[in-house]
Design a protein around this motif. Sequence first.
Motif, PDB file in Angstrom:
ATOM      1  N   ALA A 187      -0.824  -3.018  11.002  1.00 20.49           N
ATOM      2  CA  ALA A 187       0.182  -2.849   9.583  1.00 20.49           C
ATOM      3  C   ALA A 187      -0.770  -1.598   9.456  1.00 20.49           C
ATOM      4  N   PRO A 191      -0.125   2.248   9.749  1.00 20.33           N
ATOM      5  CA  PRO A 191       1.102   2.473   8.701  1.00 20.33           C
ATOM      6  C   PRO A 191       2.182   3.629   8.801  1.00 20.33           C
ATOM      7  N   VAL A 194       3.939   1.939  12.101  1.00 18.99           N
ATOM      8  CA  VAL A 194       4.724   0.561  12.068  1.00 18.99           C
ATOM      9  C   VAL A 194       5.394   0.391  11.068  1.00 18.99           C
ATOM     10  N   ILE A 197       5.853  -5.804  10.238  1.00 18.64           N
ATOM     11  CA  ILE A 197       6.050  -6.974  11.452  1.00 18.64           C
ATOM     12  C   ILE A 197       6.094  -7.881  10.479  1.00 18.64           C
ATOM     13  N   PRO A 325       2.973  -1.779   5.472  1.00 14.43           N
ATOM     14  CA  PRO A 325       4.111  -1.848   5.467  1.00 14.43           C
ATOM     15  C   PRO A 325       5.239  -3.780   5.534  1.00 14.43           C
TER      16      PRO A 325
END
Length: 386
Positions: A187, A191, A194, A197, A325
Amino acid sequence: MHIEPFAIAIAEHDIDDLRGRIRATRWAPATPSPAWQQGADAAWLRELAAYWAEHFDWRAAERKLNQQAQFIADVDGQRVHFVHRRGDGRAPYPLVITHGWPGSFFEFHALLDQLCDPSAFGADPADAFDVVVPSLPGFAFSPPPARSGTSAFQVADVWAKLMRGLGYQRFGAQGGDLGAGVSIALAMRHPQAVDGIHLNFLPSSYEPAIGAAQRPLTPAEETFLREKGEWAALEGGYAHMHSTRPLTAAASLNDSPVGLAAWIGEKFRVWSDCNGELERVFSKDELLTNISLYWYTQSIGPAMQMYWENRLQPMRFAAGQHVVPPVGFAHFPKEINHPPRSWLERTFEVTQWTDMPSGGHFAAMEKPALLAAEIRQFFRPLRQRM
């Protein structure tokens, strides 16, 4: 990126050698202490070793492991073993799940069924995932890195390239133990790829910015930090050894299957929600499948090396540094640490937090249905970004 199919096939002479070593064990003298007070209980260990040598069927375990599609990828010179299970839904969402120590990719055997075929468990087929489960470098069938310096951050870079090589431009990540650190690093460093998470553990090296310029510690945070220090003093000897003298411990554990079983098995008992009765949660076959993976691949030393690398590259955050994220967190009651939500919110945007009713450190094995439901819920609103 080159990818080739892989199947586990341990040589028969290695199985015979393991059994011979167990039978030839020189057992440590007993100490006058209550069972489990000073580590692995001698009577339990003798029983497990006898089962391993005389009754455990590695070939049956091997066939079960090989039911999952496995591959080896070459990612910039690092060979990575991974399971790749396609989801059964209309538009499965890609998810990379990372294990830790003393686990392995085997931890997620039951969880994969829940995530990839949710309709088989009465869940919405629209929540299906394509799941990638890589073995960390040096664990199981992933060779150790050729050079030093491979911490959670470098592993995250490898995972990002692996997912792109599999055709996933955007994906989610999930993990506990060492895998939580890799998921956080994904993350932080990727970013743009992703979406979010999901964690069921907070790495011990995680340290948000605190000090005069930051908001004061809450009472819950103060309690957490005190309890974290107390736990490290009484229970963290293994981690200190892994992170400071891994080669010293590896010389013994790589040579003695009973020593390896004690080192790993004791953690499964202490860290799980088993009330002191290990086989309430894990069968002997499950424990020994995982331990055998460490034995046959001679991965205990390389696995401990990652603790050394993570100590040199801890997960510390500067003032004002935030992970973009969103994060979901499943707090299992028998986990080895219990951070308050506010401790994560100093760095992360926590959009889902659940205090789980039961379960411990090995959540994917202990409570696969509960963990799967949490993962489905967290990623449901993020699927639209695909």
